[in-house]
Motif scaffolding. Structure first.
Motif, PDB file in Angstrom:
ATOM      1  N   VAL A  72     -63.707 -23.475   3.896  1.00 58.04           N
ATOM      2  CA  VAL A  72     -62.574 -24.261   3.388  1.00 58.04           C
ATOM      3  C   VAL A  72     -62.709 -25.718   3.822  1.00 58.04           C
ATOM      4  O   VAL A  72     -62.505 -26.640   3.026  1.00 58.04           O
ATOM      5  N   GLY A  73     -63.069 -25.924   5.093  1.00 64.53           N
ATOM      6  CA  GLY A  73     -63.265 -27.290   5.574  1.00 64.53           C
ATOM      7  C   GLY A  73     -64.360 -28.010   4.808  1.00 64.53           C
ATOM      8  O   GLY A  73     -64.198 -29.173   4.395  1.00 64.53           O
ATOM      9  N   GLY A  74     -65.491 -27.316   4.587  1.00 65.63           N
ATOM     10  CA  GLY A  74     -66.579 -27.918   3.819  1.00 65.63           C
ATOM     11  C   GLY A  74     -66.159 -28.213   2.390  1.00 65.63           C
ATOM     12  O   GLY A  74     -66.524 -29.257   1.821  1.00 65.63           O
ATOM     13  N   GLY A  75     -65.379 -27.293   1.802  1.00 72.12           N
ATOM     14  CA  GLY A  75     -64.901 -27.517   0.436  1.00 72.12           C
ATOM     15  C   GLY A  75     -63.968 -28.710   0.342  1.00 72.12           C
ATOM     16  O   GLY A  75     -64.028 -29.484  -0.623  1.00 72.12           O
ATOM     17  N   ILE A  76     -63.107 -28.875   1.347  1.00 73.42           N
ATOM     18  CA  ILE A  76     -62.215 -30.044   1.374  1.00 73.42           C
ATOM     19  C   ILE A  76     -63.040 -31.332   1.437  1.00 73.42           C
ATOM     20  O   ILE A  76     -62.746 -32.312   0.729  1.00 73.42           O
ATOM     21  N   LEU A  77     -64.074 -31.335   2.265  1.00 70.42           N
ATOM     22  CA  LEU A  77     -64.912 -32.529   2.394  1.00 70.42           C
ATOM     23  C   LEU A  77     -65.653 -32.834   1.092  1.00 70.42           C
ATOM     24  O   LEU A  77     -65.744 -33.998   0.680  1.00 70.42           O
ATOM     25  N   LEU A  78     -66.184 -31.791   0.454  1.00 63.48           N
ATOM     26  CA  LEU A  78     -66.899 -32.004  -0.810  1.00 63.48           C
ATOM     27  C   LEU A  78     -65.963 -32.546  -1.882  1.00 63.48           C
ATOM     28  O   LEU A  78     -66.292 -33.507  -2.592  1.00 63.48           O
TER      29      LEU A  78
ATOM     30  N   GLY B 179     -58.572 -33.506   8.065  1.00 68.33           N
ATOM     31  CA  GLY B 179     -58.195 -32.127   8.334  1.00 68.33           C
ATOM     32  C   GLY B 179     -59.336 -31.166   8.056  1.00 68.33           C
ATOM     33  O   GLY B 179     -59.560 -30.201   8.807  1.00 68.33           O
ATOM     34  N   GLY B 180     -60.084 -31.391   6.987  1.00 66.53           N
ATOM     35  CA  GLY B 180     -61.237 -30.551   6.678  1.00 66.53           C
ATOM     36  C   GLY B 180     -62.293 -30.612   7.763  1.00 66.53           C
ATOM     37  O   GLY B 180     -62.894 -29.594   8.133  1.00 66.53           O
TER      38      GLY B 180
END
Length: 311
Positions: free
Chosen positions: A239-245, A101-102
């Motif tokens: 937000v997407g990058g934060g989810i991936l991290l 999803g991220g």
């Protein structure tokens, strides 16, 4: 008989106190989960108004209503049962699914950035060729798809706060968070997109200060909408990058996340008076860079795929 009645009343009182305590626990857990999800809620609020830009003002509130109902269905009919099932049977699958999803959020945000940088707003050109009803349906569907990802993150954060609670408590807390956040987000969005109409009414019907406020609102709301479109795009990326991290950290690849935490902490310590704000900004920028790195190649590939199909 009296002693039996007294005992029964004592039992009822005990059950009542137990139920009240349980409700207090649920309320506290729901409030705590909602606060934890506040960052994603802000992003959700910033993303949504762009889906009514360019559509008839008369259709703005109905469209927001459709998106809100879609968001509620996302949370209650799909994400809540899925969260409970996954937490019970396959807790290991939650992080990879959130990372997918991220990556989708990164793709959507990077696509907007690429279109803006290239000077070819492909989506806007295509919109001119679509009839209003089809365009409205397209906008609503796109908003609900994006909401699904943000809602999944909200529900996952809420679930993490009550992971050790009984199944029923988890379900009730997630339902409360779903309804409260949906009402809050789309209530705020409705106020934002209709503020210009309120301003026009004040400018025409009001006098003195009220008329001046109305004129300021009429002039200011389009600027606010443009900025919200920019913030919404940036929000999807960070937000997407934060989810991936965070997901990579959960899966054992913690280097990038720890590096970003360290940089944010050092930057915050450099200005103690603004430590929290600066740490957040550095974290958002770092997450945004990761989001662009991941989302841009996906967006470029998808553009080529669409171009190939178009030919």
């Amino acid at each position: 008989m009296p002693s039996g009645l007294v005992a029964l009343l004592d039992d009822i009182a005990g059950l009542t106190r137990l139920a009240a305590a349980s409700l207090d626990d649920v309320g506290a857990a729901a409030g705590k989960a909602g606060v934890k999800a506040a960052g994603v809620v802000v992003d959700d609020t910033a993303v949504t108004p762009r889906y009514v830009v360019g559509l008839s003002p008369q259709r703005e509130l109905p469209i927001i209503g459709k998106i809100a109902m879609g968001s509620l269905r996302n949370k209650l009919l799909f994400l809540l049962p899925a969260a409970l099932i996954l937490s019970a049977l396959m807790p290991w699958a939650i992080t990879p699914l959130l990372m997918i999803g991220g990556a989708y959020l990164c793709f959507e945000g990077a696509e907007k950035v690429i279109e803006a940088a290239s000077g070819i707003p492909a989506a806007e050109v295509a919109e001119e060729m679509i009839d209003p009803l089809a365009l409205e349906a397209q906008k609503v569907a796109g908003a609900i798809r994006t909401d699904f990802i943000l809602s999944a993150e909200i529900m996952a954060i809420a679930l993490a706060e009550v992971a050790g609670s009984p199944l029923l408590t988890r379900g009730v807390v997630l339902a409360i968070v779903a309804v409260a956040i949906t009402a809050g987000v789309y209530g705020a969005v409705a106020v934002i997109v209709k503020a210009d109409d309120v301003g026009l009414h004040l400018a025409r019907r009001g006098t003195g200060a009220l008329a001046a406020i109305g004129r300021a609102m009429v002039k200011g709301v389009p600027v606010l909408m443009r900025w919200l479109a920019v913030i919404g795009t940036a929000a999807m990326i960070w937000v997407g990058g934060g989810i991936l991290l965070h997901g990579a950290e959960e899966l054992g690849f913690a280097g990038p996340a720890h590096l970003l935490y360290h940089l944010a902490e050092r930057a915050g310590h450099a200005v103690p008076a603004l430590q929290g704000a600066i740490s957040w900004i550095v974290t958002a920028i770092g997450s945004g860079i990761v989001g662009l790195i991941v989302g841009s190649p996906i967006a470029l590939v998808m553009h080529r795929v669409h171009a190939a199909r178009g030919h």
